[in-house]
Design a protein around this motif. Sequence first.
Motif, PDB file in Angstrom:
ATOM      1  N   LYS B  49      46.153 -20.586  41.526  1.00 36.78           N
ATOM      2  CA  LYS B  49      44.908 -20.961  42.215  1.00 36.78           C
ATOM      3  C   LYS B  49      44.053 -19.752  42.548  1.00 36.78           C
ATOM      4  O   LYS B  49      42.831 -19.864  42.613  1.00 36.78           O
ATOM      5  CB  LYS B  49      45.225 -21.806  43.451  1.00 36.78           C
ATOM      6  CG  LYS B  49      45.735 -23.183  43.027  1.00 36.78           C
ATOM      7  CD  LYS B  49      45.671 -24.210  44.092  1.00 36.78           C
ATOM      8  CE  LYS B  49      46.018 -25.575  43.501  1.00 36.78           C
ATOM      9  NZ  LYS B  49      46.043 -26.628  44.499  1.00 36.78           N
ATOM     10  N   THR B  53      40.194 -19.128  41.058  1.00 34.58           N
ATOM     11  CA  THR B  53      39.179 -18.974  42.114  1.00 34.58           C
ATOM     12  C   THR B  53      39.252 -20.052  43.205  1.00 34.58           C
ATOM     13  O   THR B  53      38.361 -20.139  44.046  1.00 34.58           O
ATOM     14  CB  THR B  53      37.718 -18.957  41.578  1.00 34.58           C
ATOM     15  OG1 THR B  53      37.324 -20.291  41.252  1.00 34.58           O
ATOM     16  CG2 THR B  53      37.536 -18.044  40.398  1.00 34.58           C
ATOM     17  N   LEU B  54      40.293 -20.866  43.211  1.00 35.01           N
ATOM     18  CA  LEU B  54      40.370 -21.935  44.219  1.00 35.01           C
ATOM     19  C   LEU B  54      40.945 -21.440  45.543  1.00 35.01           C
ATOM     20  O   LEU B  54      40.778 -22.085  46.567  1.00 35.01           O
ATOM     21  CB  LEU B  54      41.205 -23.105  43.684  1.00 35.01           C
ATOM     22  CG  LEU B  54      40.564 -23.854  42.508  1.00 35.01           C
ATOM     23  CD1 LEU B  54      41.538 -24.870  41.929  1.00 35.01           C
ATOM     24  CD2 LEU B  54      39.277 -24.532  42.913  1.00 35.01           C
ATOM     25  N   ILE B  55      41.656 -20.318  45.484  1.00 35.88           N
ATOM     26  CA  ILE B  55      42.147 -19.679  46.711  1.00 35.88           C
ATOM     27  C   ILE B  55      41.721 -18.210  46.655  1.00 35.88           C
ATOM     28  O   ILE B  55      41.814 -17.572  45.593  1.00 35.88           O
ATOM     29  CB  ILE B  55      43.689 -19.795  46.835  1.00 35.88           C
ATOM     30  CG1 ILE B  55      44.093 -21.255  47.095  1.00 35.88           C
ATOM     31  CG2 ILE B  55      44.218 -18.908  47.945  1.00 35.88           C
ATOM     32  CD1 ILE B  55      45.598 -21.470  47.235  1.00 35.88           C
ATOM     33  N   LEU B  56      41.250 -17.694  47.760  1.00 29.92           N
ATOM     34  CA  LEU B  56      40.860 -16.280  47.803  1.00 29.92           C
ATOM     35  C   LEU B  56      42.066 -15.421  48.150  1.00 29.92           C
ATOM     36  O   LEU B  56      42.814 -15.760  49.070  1.00 29.92           O
ATOM     37  CB  LEU B  56      39.772 -16.077  48.863  1.00 29.92           C
ATOM     38  CG  LEU B  56      38.407 -16.688  48.528  1.00 29.92           C
ATOM     39  CD1 LEU B  56      37.517 -16.688  49.772  1.00 29.92           C
ATOM     40  CD2 LEU B  56      37.727 -15.932  47.406  1.00 29.92           C
TER      41      LEU B  56
END
Lengths: 268, 309
Positions: B49, B53-56
């Motif tokens: 993720k 790019t769904l989690i930084l």
Amino acid sequence: MSVLSKLYAYLYIRGFKVWISYKTNAALTMLSWIIPVFTYYFTGTALGNKIVSVLGGGNYTAFVVIGLAFQGYVSSTITTVSQRLRNEQLYGTLEYYVLSPSGVLGFLTYSSLWGFALNSINMIVILAIGFGLGVRYSPFGIMTASIIFILLLLSSFGIAAISGAVVMITKQGNPIAFFFSTFTALMGNTVFPVTALPWYLKELSYAIPLTWALQGLRESLLEGAGIGALLNIIYILVAFTLITLPLGLYLYTKAFDKARKDGTLSQY
Amino acid sequence: MIETHSITKVFTGKKWKVEALKGIDFKAERGKITALVGPNGAGKTTLLKIISTLILPTSGSAYVDGYDVVSQPNDVRKHIGLVTVSDRLLYYRLSGMDNLLFYGSLYDMSIKEAKNRAYELLDLVGLKEWADEPTMHYSTGMLRRLAIARALMHDPDVILLDEPTLGVDVASARKVRQLVRKLSVDRTIVLTSHFMHEIEELADYIYILKNGKIIAKGSPEEIIKMAGKIVEAKLSAVTPSLERFITRYENGYAVIRGPKSLVELYTSDYHEITPSLEDAYIALAGETEQDFRPYQYRRGGAWARERPV
């Protein structure tokens, strides 16, 4: 071309095709467009006319027809966005909107359009029933009504974005959507004039764009009031829009950024 | 091509703080299948993720085809196709074709372009005859293949697959594996899986994660070598440290397959075997404590395990 394909995808494929696949729900939704007008017509003729005429609101059927025709835009735009976000969280599809070039703002905009489309049918049906019940609309006020209507939609869109931001944080339990879907019919100048409300509710109702918009829509559509006569209401709605729209979009994008930081995008 | 450098991810709550990833250096090359394996909560999904790019990330850097996942997320998203793990993932009331048309429109395709691409992909994943059937009538295997087709709609260079064969029957899993192999020819593929025979069959390179760290990496052959000599033995009683090596029970004896260095501490009656990737994985990664998390937290990775449930 891209906008047209998105409109086709959101309105026809994801909107209409899914909506019509639940046939009972679709039939009940259509019934819900019609029944309230008659309910308020029959109860209103006995009670409402007296209240409205005492309070200076004119004919009750005309009052309630305009109220019901446009109230739905506010509650449904706001609840459509928050319910849609909630559904996508549950389906596990929300992340795919984030990944697409349309992004989360595209999701917000095009999802609102489904609520808008359904309510436009709702509005036409209610105005037509109103016409059948003897309500007459002034062609001179259509331009002014259109301006007020657009401002109402823009400010509602801002509130819908705030509501979406809340869903991204709370997942379930949305006070913004709850307030607008539950109380606007009572307090938003929809079926009772705000002057009929206790002072504290009256003050609260002035903080809702719908209250002002319905007053302007009634004066323009029923009495043919022009822009000049309703400038005060237009300014107030512009002010609401200038506050709710940027604030809503800011909070909405920040809520998604927070979800990415916290890793909660896929949680529900 | 994917590269990450010293990626960390720390999740914090009011009363808890969990390091889900602890300095991950990872690389996946074009034309190859790279596998991420590890026990539940090892950090595989968190890493996928972050790459998508769904989690930084908390710190470190990650690049997809040269684009930074933090500062250039929109460029990264154009290059990736993601298949996450979920019971749903698609609109059940819509047909396979409508699902693909819808997602195609999100990628700025015209309806005609999306339709042509959807037909092509439905053919590729073997669902052409089911194109107009609502996906609520699809089997799990068909849904997984449709999810892969959706990830390919915009023809990305990088495909990220989180447990692509989870819950899928044997024949369908085989079809998914064939598809993954076909796709890997000119793409970067990263997949996670708990099925070691699948990893052995597909992966060119493997990263084993445990508690947010890479504990081993290499080709399947190299990973097998790392585990050293593996032996099989029958034991009448098994200590907790040997429990994870039990393969079956025979006539009241536990049959274990484990590292020679460990097994010989308990018995001298063993014989050497040709180890599989699963044997090596068990020897290297072991297992984690039992996962009591409700489903919605499991996909969140190790950090979620710490949350009150």
